[in-house]
Design a protein around this motif. Structure first.
Motif, PDB file in Angstrom:
ATOM      1  N   ILE A  36       0.848  -1.203   0.000  1.00 47.53           N
ATOM      2  CA  ILE A  36       0.000   0.000   0.000  1.00 47.53           C
ATOM      3  C   ILE A  36       0.885   1.256   0.000  1.00 47.53           C
ATOM      4  O   ILE A  36       0.711   2.163  -0.816  1.00 47.53           O
ATOM      5  N   PHE A  37       1.857   1.292   0.905  1.00 44.52           N
ATOM      6  CA  PHE A  37       2.704   2.489   0.987  1.00 44.52           C
ATOM      7  C   PHE A  37       3.536   2.679  -0.295  1.00 44.52           C
ATOM      8  O   PHE A  37       3.680   3.780  -0.803  1.00 44.52           O
ATOM      9  N   ARG A  38       4.089   1.580  -0.791  1.00 45.98           N
ATOM     10  CA  ARG A  38       4.979   1.693  -1.952  1.00 45.98           C
ATOM     11  C   ARG A  38       4.225   2.109  -3.214  1.00 45.98           C
ATOM     12  O   ARG A  38       4.817   2.588  -4.174  1.00 45.98           O
ATOM     13  N   SER A  39       2.904   1.927  -3.212  1.00 42.16           N
ATOM     14  CA  SER A  39       2.151   2.290  -4.422  1.00 42.16           C
ATOM     15  C   SER A  39       1.773   3.782  -4.442  1.00 42.16           C
ATOM     16  O   SER A  39       1.246   4.273  -5.431  1.00 42.16           O
ATOM     17  N   LEU A  40       2.058   4.505  -3.349  1.00 39.45           N
ATOM     18  CA  LEU A  40       1.657   5.918  -3.302  1.00 39.45           C
ATOM     19  C   LEU A  40       2.674   6.789  -4.032  1.00 39.45           C
ATOM     20  O   LEU A  40       3.876   6.669  -3.773  1.00 39.45           O
ATOM     21  N   ASP A  41       2.188   7.665  -4.903  1.00 40.37           N
ATOM     22  CA  ASP A  41       3.160   8.537  -5.578  1.00 40.37           C
ATOM     23  C   ASP A  41       3.418   9.806  -4.769  1.00 40.37           C
ATOM     24  O   ASP A  41       4.230  10.630  -5.151  1.00 40.37           O
ATOM     25  N   TRP A  42       2.734   9.968  -3.633  1.00 44.29           N
ATOM     26  CA  TRP A  42       2.940  11.184  -2.842  1.00 44.29           C
ATOM     27  C   TRP A  42       3.651  10.911  -1.516  1.00 44.29           C
ATOM     28  O   TRP A  42       3.731  11.768  -0.652  1.00 44.29           O
ATOM     29  N   ILE A  43       4.179   9.693  -1.343  1.00 43.90           N
ATOM     30  CA  ILE A  43       4.893   9.395  -0.091  1.00 43.90           C
ATOM     31  C   ILE A  43       6.360   9.833  -0.234  1.00 43.90           C
ATOM     32  O   ILE A  43       6.944   9.724  -1.320  1.00 43.90           O
ATOM     33  N   ALA A  44       6.936  10.358   0.857  1.00 48.38           N
ATOM     34  CA  ALA A  44       8.326  10.833   0.796  1.00 48.38           C
ATOM     35  C   ALA A  44       9.288   9.643   0.783  1.00 48.38           C
ATOM     36  O   ALA A  44       9.060   8.652   1.478  1.00 48.38           O
ATOM     37  N   ASP A  45      10.378   9.767   0.006  1.00 46.34           N
ATOM     38  CA  ASP A  45      11.354   8.669  -0.130  1.00 46.34           C
ATOM     39  C   ASP A  45      11.896   8.176   1.214  1.00 46.34           C
ATOM     40  O   ASP A  45      12.076   6.969   1.404  1.00 46.34           O
ATOM     41  N   PRO A  46      12.203   9.080   2.169  1.00 44.26           N
ATOM     42  CA  PRO A  46      12.767   8.591   3.433  1.00 44.26           C
ATOM     43  C   PRO A  46      11.833   7.642   4.187  1.00 44.26           C
ATOM     44  O   PRO A  46      12.294   6.809   4.969  1.00 44.26           O
ATOM     45  N   PHE A  47      10.522   7.749   3.962  1.00 43.76           N
ATOM     46  CA  PHE A  47       9.598   6.815   4.625  1.00 43.76           C
ATOM     47  C   PHE A  47       9.721   5.418   3.996  1.00 43.76           C
ATOM     48  O   PHE A  47       9.645   4.398   4.674  1.00 43.76           O
ATOM     49  N   ILE A  48       9.899   5.403   2.678  1.00 49.57           N
ATOM     50  CA  ILE A  48      10.084   4.112   1.993  1.00 49.57           C
ATOM     51  C   ILE A  48      11.402   3.474   2.464  1.00 49.57           C
ATOM     52  O   ILE A  48      11.485   2.257   2.654  1.00 49.57           O
ATOM     53  N   ALA A  49      12.409   4.318   2.696  1.00 52.21           N
ATOM     54  CA  ALA A  49      13.703   3.787   3.172  1.00 52.21           C
ATOM     55  C   ALA A  49      13.523   3.072   4.514  1.00 52.21           C
ATOM     56  O   ALA A  49      14.195   2.077   4.786  1.00 52.21           O
ATOM     57  N   LEU A  50      12.605   3.545   5.348  1.00 49.21           N
ATOM     58  CA  LEU A  50      12.350   2.870   6.637  1.00 49.21           C
ATOM     59  C   LEU A  50      11.788   1.468   6.393  1.00 49.21           C
ATOM     60  O   LEU A  50      12.137   0.516   7.085  1.00 49.21           O
ATOM     61  N   LEU A  51      10.920   1.365   5.384  1.00 48.78           N
ATOM     62  CA  LEU A  51      10.365   0.045   5.058  1.00 48.78           C
ATOM     63  C   LEU A  51      11.474  -0.895   4.600  1.00 48.78           C
ATOM     64  O   LEU A  51      11.393  -2.111   4.769  1.00 48.78           O
ATOM     65  N   ASP A  52      12.529  -0.311   4.009  1.00 49.26           N
ATOM     66  CA  ASP A  52      13.653  -1.120   3.517  1.00 49.26           C
ATOM     67  C   ASP A  52      14.659  -1.440   4.619  1.00 49.26           C
ATOM     68  O   ASP A  52      15.710  -2.016   4.347  1.00 49.26           O
ATOM     69  N   GLY A  53      14.394  -0.992   5.850  1.00 45.95           N
ATOM     70  CA  GLY A  53      15.278  -1.376   6.954  1.00 45.95           C
ATOM     71  C   GLY A  53      16.125  -0.258   7.524  1.00 45.95           C
ATOM     72  O   GLY A  53      16.886  -0.470   8.472  1.00 45.95           O
ATOM     73  N   LYS A  54      16.049   0.940   6.940  1.00 49.05           N
ATOM     74  CA  LYS A  54      16.803   2.061   7.499  1.00 49.05           C
ATOM     75  C   LYS A  54      16.250   2.375   8.894  1.00 49.05           C
ATOM     76  O   LYS A  54      15.046   2.226   9.135  1.00 49.05           O
ATOM     77  N   THR A  55      17.116   2.835   9.803  1.00 53.05           N
ATOM     78  CA  THR A  55      16.662   3.011  11.190  1.00 53.05           C
ATOM     79  C   THR A  55      16.476   4.476  11.578  1.00 53.05           C
ATOM     80  O   THR A  55      16.211   4.780  12.737  1.00 53.05           O
ATOM     81  N   TYR A  56      16.626   5.376  10.631  1.00 55.82           N
ATOM     82  CA  TYR A  56      16.430   6.784  10.993  1.00 55.82           C
ATOM     83  C   TYR A  56      15.973   7.594   9.786  1.00 55.82           C
ATOM     84  O   TYR A  56      16.153   7.176   8.633  1.00 55.82           O
ATOM     85  N   LEU A  57      15.387   8.743  10.075  1.00 56.82           N
ATOM     86  CA  LEU A  57      15.044   9.693   9.010  1.00 56.82           C
ATOM     87  C   LEU A  57      16.221  10.658   8.866  1.00 56.82           C
ATOM     88  O   LEU A  57      16.896  10.961   9.847  1.00 56.82           O
ATOM     89  N   PRO A  58      16.448  11.155   7.669  1.00 52.61           N
ATOM     90  CA  PRO A  58      17.600  12.050   7.471  1.00 52.61           C
ATOM     91  C   PRO A  58      17.407  13.387   8.170  1.00 52.61           C
ATOM     92  O   PRO A  58      16.277  13.798   8.441  1.00 52.61           O
ATOM     93  N   LYS A  59      18.522  14.055   8.467  1.00 51.93           N
ATOM     94  CA  LYS A  59      18.443  15.375   9.102  1.00 51.93           C
ATOM     95  C   LYS A  59      17.776  16.375   8.167  1.00 51.93           C
ATOM     96  O   LYS A  59      16.996  17.215   8.568  1.00 51.93           O
TER      97      LYS A  59
END
Ligand SMILES: Cc1cc2nc3c(=O)[nH]c(=O)nc-3n(C[C@H](O)[C@H](O)[C@H](O)COP(=O)(O)OP(=O)(O)OC[C@H]3O[C@@H](n4cnc5c(N)ncnc54)[C@H](O)[C@@H]3O)c2cc1C
Length: 590
Positions: free
Chosen positions: A504-527
């Motif tokens: 659901i999240f990955r299909s949104l064209d208005w979601i910010a890239d850093p949120f998708i990175a969290l789904l991929d296992g990243k543990t923080y949002l960028p500064k």
């Protein structure tokens, strides 16, 4: 209508049209508005109304400075503080909205540069991969604060007095009688006071909520809590792995730390986490689902706290030398709402109307939103004389929507704590809701200019999260539906639910890239949240028709950049110091 003693009390549903009984009949009242409780909500409202010439009285059961809870801010709360200051011309209401105000707000408050989450498993040291550091953007306003509430509330109460409100401390109100043409307020001592309208900002034990029996406990979330202020709570990295080992932009002590586990969570809110700090305290609170962890009346709250955290070695290590400096407060189930929030000549404000759980720190945002709505309506009522429930109906709608939205979000978060994979995807639901709400709030202020009515018209469409964006609502419904249905004890069902939510999240064209990175296992949002990808004309935020129309309206990219730069200057320390000096000099001349 019902009878109370020998008097009649009129109660109307909010759908009814204004009626004569709640129109001011020109009778001579002691006050225009009486407010019960001088917490941050009641005091902010009193300051605004007094600033605009209304005769306001505030009754406070205790006396300032007094302990209060609700210390972690979120960007939406800070933005609401700026909006209140701007639209009601009370600059002091913005003093806790960013670290840049510390020279005036005081150095007893902590700084919040992130929302940190560590998910723990019983009997095991913390696994660094189970981390989320939701970094708070520093631009354009600066980082946020941990409020040392005894000081913020004392300051807000004093500000209300400075603008002309009457505050009566050590005066618990024990009865409120909304009549056809006035409200009568009675305290244990002193003569009864009359007003055109009463706002109950007294919190959970609200006199009006009890009197009218409006409490509703039919909510999904179940949690109970115990909390206190402690000393000797070190930064998590001093007892656990280092910041470098975690690979995080900030130390955990530079923000609000949440230790998560199956059935609950624990907050760590330090006030001593910056170079200017003068307060050694750290706020600590433990929240548990009572269905999983029934109340332990055989133990003191402190004994229960330490006995509970002993099962999580990384948490126990952080508290090994910690001491409470005040009595613990232990509370039973925290959740409640009200099936009626306004009546003729009365309203319940924020915490008096409902509360879910401190997770995600939405309480003060909801309370200050209610202050905005009530202040707007009360200033109008002073002109029209219409104090009916119908005239204040927006407050009921928004308050009840806020409580329901918080309930859904928190209940599903507690469910997600049972399996880290669920939390990892559901955290994105929380972030998306908070982020879109913040963008909307910022753009509402940018677009409204000085037009308070225009801002108000937008504000009452918001529901705590999602910025009123229909596409967000649709996503939330889908994701929350999956979360509510999944059997968290069934590994296969969890795997399927996680895959569906991911999709659901990955299909949104208005979601910010850093949120998708969290789904991929990243543990923080960028500064730095300002990404060039947001500006792409084709696929970026400014390129998606519906998203752009909803959040940015007619604003062009240039407008946004100019607005952002202006905000940065106006909330930078030198400008704030200059403004403060100017205000001081103007007032000193009067
Ligand atoms: C455990 C817990 C943790 C929380 N953490 C957060 C957080 O981190 N972030 C966040 O945003 N929100 C948080 N909240 C919510 C937050 O505390 C409230 O939103 C906020 O305090 C509301 O402020 P207020 O002024 O409406 O009420 P309060 O701060 O509760 O003030 C109410 C005042 O009314 C007075 N009063 C009560 N009854 C009477 C009476 N009969 N007569 C006269 N005076 C009376 C009281 O003495 C008190 O001074 C938390 C809530 C709880 C329960």
């Amino acid at each position: 209508m019902r009878r109370h003693g020998d008097r009649e009390i009129w109660r109307y549903g909010v759908s009814q049209s204004p009626c004569l009984s709640s129109m001011s009949m020109g009778k001579n009242m002691d006050y225009d508005v009486a407010i019960i409780g001088s917490g941050i909500g009641g005091s902010a409202l009193a300051a605004i109304l007094a600033r605009h010439g209304q005769r306001v009285v505030v009754f406070e059961a205790r006396s300032h400075p007094r302990f209060a809870i609700g210390e972690s801010l979120i960007l939406e709360t800070s933005e609401m503080m700026r909006a209140l200051a701007h639209f009601y011309d009370v600059p002091e209401l913005a003093y806790f909205s960013t670290e840049n105000f510390l020279p005036f707000a005081g150095t007893t408050h902590g700084i919040k540069r992130h929302f940190g989450f560590l998910h723990h498993q019983s009997g095991q040291l913390h696994d660094r991969r189970r981390t989320l550091q939701a970094v708070i953007p520093k631009e354009p306003h600066g980082h946020e604060l941990h409020l040392y509430r005894q000081d913020t509330d004392y300051f807000m109460m004093s500000t209300a007095v400075a603008y002309g409100a009457t505050v009566v401390q050590n005066s618990p109100v024990n009865d409120i009688e909304p009549l056809a043409d006035q409200v009568v307020i009675r305290t244990a001592s002193g003569r009864p006071v009359t007003a055109n309208y009463v706002v109950d900002a007294g919190g959970f034990r609200s006199v009006l909520a009890q009197k009218f029996g409006v409490r509703d406990f039919d909510l999904q979330t179940h949690s109970r809590g115990m909390f206190t202020h402690m000393i000797n709570v070190p930064c998590y990295h001093q007892t656990g792995d280092s910041q470098e080992a975690y690979g995080l932009p900030f130390r955990m002590s530079e923000g609000t730390l949440h230790h998560l586990f199956d059935g609950g969570w624990l907050w760590v809110i330090p006030f001593n986490n910056h170079a200017e700090a003068t307060n050694p305290l750290c706020s600590v609170g433990l929240l548990l689902d009572p269905r999983q962890y029934p109340p332990r009346d055989d133990l003191t709250p402190e004994e229960e706290f330490f006995a509970f955290i002993a099962q999580f070695p990384s948490i126990a290590a952080q508290f090994a030398n910690a001491h409470a400096v005040r009595d613990w407060t232990r509370a039973g189930r925290l959740q409640y709402t009200s099936n009626q929030v306004v009546g003729d000549r009365w309203a319940l404000l924020g915490h008096a109307a409902g509360f879910i759980d401190p997770l995600f720190s939405k309480g003060l945002y909801a309370s200050l939103t209610a202050v905005f709505i009530l202040a707007h309506r009360l200033l109008q009522a002073k002109q029209t004389g219409d104090y009916s429930a119908a005239a204040f109906a927006d407050l009921q709608t928004v308050t009840q929507n806020d409580v329901r939205a918080a309930d859904r979000l928190v209940a599903n978060s507690y469910r997600s704590f049972k399996d880290y994979r669920l939390w990892q995807v559901y955290a994105v639901m929380w972030l998306l809701g908070a982020y879109t709400e913040l963008v909307k709030l910022n753009m509402m202020r940018a677009q409204a200019g000085a037009d308070r009515q225009a801002y108000y018209d937008q504000l009452i469409t918001l529901k705590l999260v999602g910025g009123g964006y229909p596409a967000f609502e649709a996503v939330a419904q889908q994701v929350d539906g999956i979360m509510a249905a999944v059997d968290t004890a069934d590994e296969t069902a969890v795997t399927t639910a996680v895959a569906e939510i991911n999709q659901i999240f990955r299909s949104l064209d208005w979601i910010a890239d850093p949120f998708i990175a969290l789904l991929d296992g990243k543990t923080y949002l960028p500064k730095n949240k300002i990404r060039l990808s947001l500006l792409k004309p084709g696929a970026g935020f400014m390129g998606n028709g519906a998203y752009k129309a909803h959040f940015f309206g007619d604003l062009t990219m240039r407008d946004l950049l100019v607005y952002g730069a202006k905000e940065k200057v106006q909330f930078a320390r030198p400008y704030l110091a200059w403004q403060h000096k100017k205000l001081y000099q103007e007032r000193a001349k009067r």
